[in-house]
Design an enzyme around this catalytic site. Structure first.
Site, PDB file in Angstrom:
ATOM      1  N   GLU A 315     -11.687 -30.366  50.026  1.00  0.00           N
ATOM      2  CA  GLU A 315     -12.974 -29.658  49.991  1.00  0.00           C
ATOM      3  C   GLU A 315     -14.176 -30.582  50.117  1.00  0.00           C
ATOM      4  O   GLU A 315     -15.275 -30.141  50.433  1.00  0.00           O
ATOM      5  CB  GLU A 315     -13.092 -28.826  48.704  1.00  0.00           C
ATOM      6  N   ASP A 357     -31.670 -49.058  81.975  1.00  0.00           N
ATOM      7  CA  ASP A 357     -32.662 -49.389  82.989  1.00  0.00           C
ATOM      8  C   ASP A 357     -33.484 -50.538  82.425  1.00  0.00           C
ATOM      9  O   ASP A 357     -33.812 -50.545  81.244  1.00  0.00           O
ATOM     10  CB  ASP A 357     -33.555 -48.168  83.250  1.00  0.00           C
ATOM     11  N   ASP A 624     -36.428 -44.934  80.121  1.00  0.00           N
ATOM     12  CA  ASP A 624     -37.724 -44.383  79.707  1.00  0.00           C
ATOM     13  C   ASP A 624     -38.468 -43.660  80.816  1.00  0.00           C
ATOM     14  O   ASP A 624     -39.571 -43.182  80.605  1.00  0.00           O
ATOM     15  CB  ASP A 624     -38.619 -45.518  79.174  1.00  0.00           C
ATOM     16  N   ASP A 628     -34.601 -41.686  84.865  1.00  0.00           N
ATOM     17  CA  ASP A 628     -33.518 -41.922  83.896  1.00  0.00           C
ATOM     18  C   ASP A 628     -33.037 -40.637  83.219  1.00  0.00           C
ATOM     19  O   ASP A 628     -32.040 -40.665  82.493  1.00  0.00           O
ATOM     20  CB  ASP A 628     -33.983 -42.900  82.807  1.00  0.00           C
ATOM     21  N   ASN A 692       1.749 -36.298  46.387  1.00  0.00           N
ATOM     22  CA  ASN A 692       1.739 -35.412  45.222  1.00  0.00           C
ATOM     23  C   ASN A 692       2.650 -34.209  45.411  1.00  0.00           C
ATOM     24  O   ASN A 692       3.402 -33.829  44.500  1.00  0.00           O
ATOM     25  CB  ASN A 692       0.314 -34.921  44.954  1.00  0.00           C
ATOM     26  N   ASN A 717      -7.844 -32.818  40.071  1.00  0.00           N
ATOM     27  CA  ASN A 717      -8.399 -32.773  41.421  1.00  0.00           C
ATOM     28  C   ASN A 717      -9.926 -32.867  41.399  1.00  0.00           C
ATOM     29  O   ASN A 717     -10.541 -33.523  42.246  1.00  0.00           O
ATOM     30  CB  ASN A 717      -7.960 -31.487  42.108  1.00  0.00           C
ATOM     31  N   ASP A 721     -12.181 -35.767  43.079  1.00  0.00           N
ATOM     32  CA  ASP A 721     -13.309 -35.481  43.968  1.00  0.00           C
ATOM     33  C   ASP A 721     -14.551 -36.285  43.559  1.00  0.00           C
ATOM     34  O   ASP A 721     -15.263 -36.833  44.409  1.00  0.00           O
ATOM     35  CB  ASP A 721     -13.648 -33.988  43.949  1.00  0.00           C
TER      36      ASP A 721
END
Length: 882
Positions: A315, A357, A624, A628, A692, A717, A721
């Protein structure tokens, strides 16, 4: 004053004559007054699309919540609540709040930072207005009524002046135009530019169908300009018909919503997410059935199966991904770099080829005119005078070269002489002719055409040359001498433009056919030195595995000189003429070994980028100019600078506000750190979950009780987390950052199978010790057994953060960031404390015997040693770790 009556149908405005259109909008061809413009701004609001505005916090919150993993947790929480397991439902709710809350906080922080920087980059539009202009606005040098205003301040009825490189900021009807070509690919998907012209042009018919009706599609009208398109070449004046959401583009955006292309990174995260969800959908029912059949308590088996499903749901993945991207965006924002598309950061890290460029990106934006020479390379004031008249009166593509010419001429006192000349016509610059011309006259004299452009293209249209005040034929020997002068100037690192002229007979208009039989005046040569940071930036990019290629419209000699000055080794040079006949396969092979592509057209630049991508490279492009824009869109990550033309900034994913290019290396590092921390979490979670579940299946088959209660699994758990919250702020080893990184979802399963079972070995060892040594071998003693596995399982899961984050020896050769050390240490301390705490009874835990804490460090040490050994074997076998 009455409200302005806008056109409900744009086709109406295209078909109506100019006086009717102006009267309908209560406008004037000479522009609105500043007072009236302010009133209309209040009526119609800013010229912005709703989709361009930052999302409100409820939208960001909903975006943070709507993820499959949160849907799984909500469903499992509802099952737990319905079956009376309130504690489990509360723990699952805490997980959702933790994941969504952190993701929401990071995204809001990133949005605020990006918005504050975005305000520094304002696209501007040139309009004609009457009355006193605000003092902070910049007036046009050729028309004091023309000023540059923020595009957001544009209103219906404004008269806008366009030249090449401008973005079209609203829906407009042409009032006058000259050789105007527009690209409408953003609306129609058509790559080729289309010609636009005003209905009043006598040499053009009004655009109607055969029966006199309007075009079936309003986009086909040659008299209208639409928001989101851009000017390729030519000049125009146009009347604003609609702004903001009232435009054609605004209506389309509102219906479709702004969806960005799915990147390889997105696809990788999505595939891993669904892989883990499918794994959970298989394993959770399996655990439920095994426990139900073995222990015959189906309700408890269901709750345990739900807890397993939660444990298998990563999650935190959405939060980890977004926090990493947001962190990268904020880090770049501190260096004055705008990340317009957040996922471009990861593409930055995957980039292994950077095409650029040279002008304005590698070089400074302070071009200086150094030489103005004749046929023999001698300084000539007459050449400068011709170039000055061309640059001063041209209104097309605005560039630094014209400014440099005007500045130099004014230094030499030529400004007064220009007042004797009057403009009659103009042929704007385009990338096919590669030149531009103006037609000027003085009282009682014939008109003169003054032209300047690329040397090769100018030599093609010149038949005579001026020498010592005399005009003589341009012979082959003279052409060779001119090219030799050009080459000498190029070898000095100067950019060379040719200048020519001719007398014309009086006429109404000129066309490109008049650009023939010119008299060659000479050359103007410009110094465009590299940015101070260019050499170091290119060295750092090479150090990090990024190959740099130059894609320029300039000639090969100048490009090679610039490369030498910035330390870029040139392996091979190719010109646009050589590129054109090649198919994509041949061009791709050539592009692999070529450093400089010179004299390229805009479409050739985009094609080189496309063929490199087709060969498996992640390609960045930095540019620029208007030439381009196509390549910027084609690249995996488009990079531009603040001084770029509007169309280039619009096409780019990332905009550099500072002149230093060192931020390029920083962007690469941030991209690779982002990828590393995401893949780190994915591999930790996948391997840990696999181990697990393997342990749970074995324990469920042989134990007379559950190896851990549902609520205990959920708390474990949740704590795990929390230990991973700090991963986005972790560091990566220098060796990892040195090479480009791309997503390979196929390695996840391989890693999971190889690393996951290690924890199961020590889980089984813990089961044996708890059962045989501490006597936790009956249902009455199950709390002791479960408490022991709760602590060992949590501590090994938390240690895996440090074991997997580096291919080196953790804590010795590579140490995690302090915030990661602190969070993991706190979680491990809480895990050990819980069985002794006042909360122990709530979670059905009990205090562990002193002997357990002799066993605990031994099992943790052995776990780390075995994991490190398997890591070494894995790296030798598969040549990579993360």
């Amino acid at each position: 004053m009455t409200a302005v009556n806008l056109f409900a149908n744009l086709g109406e405005a295209a078909a109506a004559d100019q006086p009717t259109v102006l009267a309908r909008l209560e406008a004037d061809a000479g522009g609105l007054s500043w007072t009236e413009a302010a009133r209309r701004r209040g009526t119609f609001g800013p010229n912005e699309l709703s989709s361009q505005k930052p999302p409100s916090w409820p939208v960001v919150l909903w975006s943070a919540f709507k993820h499959p993993f949160n849907g799984v947790l909500v469903a499992l929480g509802a099952v737990s609540y319905a079956t009376g397991d309130l504690k489990a439902a509360i723990v699952m709710g805490s997980m959702i709040v933790l994941s969504v809350g952190l993701r929401f906080w990071q995204e809001m922080k990133s949005l605020v930072q990006a918005e504050s920087l975005r305000r520094l980059v304002r696209n501007e539009t040139t309009v004609v207005r009457t009355g006193a202009a605000p003092v902070n606005l910049k007036a046009s040098p050729l028309d004091v009524r023309a000023v540059d205003i923020p595009t957001a301040d544009l209103v219906p009825g404004d008269v806008v002046i366009f030249s090449a490189g401008d973005m079209v900021p609203a829906d407009l009807r042409l009032l006058e135009s000259r050789d105007l070509f527009v690209t409408q690919s953003a609306l129609t998907g058509e790559a080729m530019p289309v010609e636009k012209f005003d209905p009043e042009r006598i040499e053009r018919p009004l655009a109607t169908a055969a029966n006199g009706a309007l075009p079936a599609d309003v986009l086909d009208s040659p008299h209208l300009l639409f928001m989101g398109t851009s000017i390729v070449s030519g000049t125009a004046r146009a009347l604003v018909l609609a702004t903001g959401n009232r435009t054609y583009f605004g209506a389309m955006a509102a219906k479709l919503g702004g969806t960005r292309p799915v990147t390889a990174f997105d696809r990788g995260v999505r595939s891993v997410s669904w892989l883990l969800i499918r794994f959970m959908l298989v394993m959770a029912p399996t655990v439920f059935l095994v426990n139900g059949l073995m222990k015959h308590d189906w309700l408890e088996a269901l709750l345990f199966g739900v807890a397993i499903a939660v444990g298998l749901t990563p999650e935190m993945l959405p939060m980890i991904v977004n926090a990493n991207l947001a962190r990268g965006a904020i880090a770049l924002a501190r260096q004055k770099t705008i990340v317009k598309r957040l996922h471009a950061i990861q593409s930055f890290g995957a980039m292994d080829v950077l095409c650029t460029d040279k002008t304005g990106t590698l070089t400074q934006d302070k071009v200086v005119l150094i030489r103005h020479v004749d046929l023999h390379g001698m300084d000539s004031q007459r050449v400068l005078e011709h170039a000055f008249l061309n640059s001063l009166f041209q209104t097309g593509l605005k560039n630094l070269l014209d400014r440099a010419v005007v500045d130099r001429a004014q230094e030499l006192g030529m400004r007064d002489a220009a007042k004797l000349w009057h403009k009659a016509d103009e042929l704007p610059f385009d990338f096919v002719r590669r030149r531009m011309s103006v037609v000027l006259f003085r009282v009682k004299t014939e008109p003169m055409l003054f032209c300047k452009g690329a040397v090769e293209e100018m030599l093609e249209i010149c038949t005579q040359v001026e020498e010592g005040g005399q005009v003589r034929p341009l012979t082959e020997e003279s052409r060779r001498e001119l090219k030799a002068v050009r080459d000498r100037l190029n070898e000095d690192g100067l950019r060379v433009i040719a200048v020519g002229y001719k007398r014309l007979t009086p006429r109404t208009r000129v066309t490109v056919q008049d650009e023939t039989d010119l008299i060659f005046s000479g050359f103007v040569a410009f110094l465009d030195p590299p940015k101070e940071s260019t050499a170091e930036a290119l060295r750092l990019l090479a150090h990090h595995g990024v190959t740099v290629k130059i894609l320029t419209g300039d000639n090969a000699i100048v490009a090679r000189k610039i490369c030498r000055s910035v330390g870029l080794v040139v392996d091979h040079v190719v010109t646009g003429v050589e590129v054109e006949p090649l198919d994509d396969v041949a061009l791709g092979e050539l592009a692999e070994r070529t450093t400089i592509f010179a004299k390229l057209s805009p479409l050739q630049k985009a094609r080189v980028v496309r063929t490199l991508k087709a060969r498996g490279h992640t390609v960045g492009f930095m540019g620029d100019g208007i030439n381009d824009a196509s390549a910027l869109r084609e690249a995996d990550v488009g990079i531009s600078v603040d001084s770029a033309v509007d169309v280039a900034k619009e096409a780019a994913d990332i905009i550099l506000l500072e002149k230093s290019l060192l931020v390029l290396e920083r962007g690469v590092i941030e991209g690779r750190r982002t990828f590393g921390n995401v893949i780190k979490y994915v591999k930790m979670t996948a391997s840990s979950n696999f181990g697990n579940v393997f342990s749970v299946l074995i324990a469920s088959a042989f134990l007379p009780f559950l190896p851990m209660l549902a609520v205990q699994l959920l708390v474990q758990n949740l704590l795990y987390d929390v230990s991973q919250i700090a991963i986005p702020w972790d560091t990566m080893d220098a060796e990892f950052l040195r090479v480009p990184r791309q997503w390979d979802a196929g390695t996840i399963a391989k890693f999971m199978v190889c690393i996951g079972p290690i924890s199961s070995i020590f889980d089984l060892a813990t089961f044996w010790v708890m059962w045989h040594v501490f006597g936790a071998n009956t249902p009455a003693e199950q709390a002791l057994f479960q408490s022991g596995w709760f602590v060992v399982g949590l501590l090994t899961q938390t240690l895996i953060v440090h074991m997997i984050r580096t291919e080196k020896i953790p804590f010795v050769q590579s140490t995690a960031a302090p915030v990661v050390l602190i969070t993991t240490a706190v979680v491990m301390a809480v895990g050990v404390w819980l069985p002794f705490s006042p909360l122990a009874g709530s979670f059905h835990l009990q205090a562990l015997p002193a002997g357990f804490f002799i066993f605990l460090p031994l099992v943790l040490f052995a776990y780390c040693m075995l994991t490190q050994l398997v890591k070494v074997i894995y790296i030798r076998r598969f040549k990579s770790w993360l």
